[in-house]
Design an enzyme around this catalytic site. Structure first.
Site: not given
Ligand code: IPM
Ligand code: MN
Length: 356
Positions: A141, A188, A221, A245, A249
């Site tokens: 990032y 990884k 993975d 990240d 999710d």
């Molecule tokens: C999160 C979001 C952010 C990230 C984006 C919006 C930059 O997806 O907070 O998880 O990737 O960190």
């Molecule tokens: Mn995110």
């Protein structure tokens, strides 16, 4: 106590969920006799529209002098042209770096009602109580990025220092101590040099300074599968920025909806940054149907981690839990009889005010 909190509504559903957070903070202040001084500033697409800058200097100044910052969401189709010179997300990344909030805490503990919405078998979700600790200010990032050879080649450098891995590992270990004392570090290491550095630093820090914490290393993975096959086996999951990240999710699926997951980003400095893990949801923005609970639960994390108000934090969490128990469910959780964003926020604020 007296505390200064900067609110950053941002884009899409951000302003709608932050309005409910404001109500909740007023209710907490009222009920417990605190004074919260709230101010607001621009970030993301709305800030680009106003000034061309996704994180204007005024916003930085307001966040730096605050005790805590609460963010709604940033981004949207209006600003997502891949060739645009600036993007809303850059504002958020710069804010994380400016505040030095290197540890991103994302708890995932499915509520029974929400678990009904998860695509996993209910028995797999029993006892699931995860805390992701995602490194937030390093890795791909923030490494050097760019194009070469007339734009035909692109690169994003993933870089980590020993010091960066040490500090987030210590955070994770302290948090693990207050839980089930187990850390799963995800990387990884069979391919990436940064992962090999992570492995050796995590091993050294934990075995030297935290002998009471059990730990394991798992390849990312494989971890994507374990999270779906046996999520109850994990406690604290420690990982680098990009893997964190993606994995969080994935883990949000366990909780039934992204609309229920809060996050806290903390560092060694003053202000922590709190935000729901969902995005700006432009498709439902302005319709009053967004789920505010992730933001309200982020308020609980703010009260706990930045202001040290544990009972207040617990009362907010209990109120959201009670709302779910009582079937006060926004549209992402129920088809018929869904409540609006405002109704859900009112319910939780009232509950906090009435809690003896
Ligand atoms: C999160 C979001 C952010 C990230 C984006 C919006 C930059 O997806 O907070 O998880 O990737 O960190
Ligand atoms: Mn995110």
């Amino acid at each position: 106590m007296k505390a200064q909190i900067t609110l950053l509504p941002g884009d899409g559903i951000g302003p709608e969920v932050i309005a409910e957070a404001r109500k909740l903070l007023d209710a907490v202040a009222n009920r417990y006799g605190h004074e919260f001084i709230l101010d607001e500033a621009l970030i993301g697409g709305i800030a680009i529209d106003a000034s061309g800058d996704p994180l204007p200097p005024d916003t930085i100044a307001k966040c730096e002098r605050a005790d805590a910052v609460l963010l709604g969401a940033v981004g949207g189709p209006k600003w997502s042209d891949p060739n645009a010179p600036v993007r809303p997300e850059q504002g958020l990344l710069k804010l994380r770096a400016t505040l030095g909030v290197y540890a991103n805490l994302r708890p995932v503990k499915p509520h029974p009602v929400a678990a009904k919405h998860a695509p996993l078998k209910p028995e797999l979700l029993e006892g699931v109580d995860l805390l992701f600790v995602r490194e937030l200010t390093g890795g791909a990032y923030f490494g050097e990025k760019g194009r070469e050879q007339d734009g035909q080649v692109a690169f994003d450098v993933a870089r980590y220092s020993v010091a960066e891995v040490e500090r987030v590992t210590r955070r994770a270990a302290w948090l693990a101590r207050a839980r089930r004392k187990k850390i799963t570090q995800v990387d990884k290491a069979n391919v990436l040099e940064t992962s090999r550095l992570w492995r050796s630093v995590v091993t050294r820090v934990l075995s030297e300074d935290f002998p009471d914490i059990a730990f394991e290393h798992v390849l990312v993975d494989a971890m994507t599968m374990h999270l779906l096959h046996r999520p109850a086996d994990f406690d604290v999951i420690l990982t680098e920025n990009l893997f964190g990240d993606i994995l969080t999710d994935e883990a949000s699926v366990l909780a039934g909806s992204m609309g229920l997951l809060p996050s806290a980003s903390i560092g060694d400095g003053k202000a922590g940054l709190y935000e729901p893990i969902h995005g700006s949801a432009p498709d439902i923005a302005g319709r009053g149907i967004a789920n505010p609970y992730a933001t309200l639960l982020s308020v609980a994390l703010l009260l706990r981690h930045s202001l040290g108000l544990e009972s207040e934090a617990a009362s907010v969490e209990n109120a959201v839990c009670a709302a779910l128990d009582a079937g006060v469910l926004p549209r992402d959780l129920v088809r018929d009889g869904a409540v609006s964003t405002v109704e859900a926020g009112d319910w939780v604020a009232r509950r906090v005010r009435e809690t003896a």
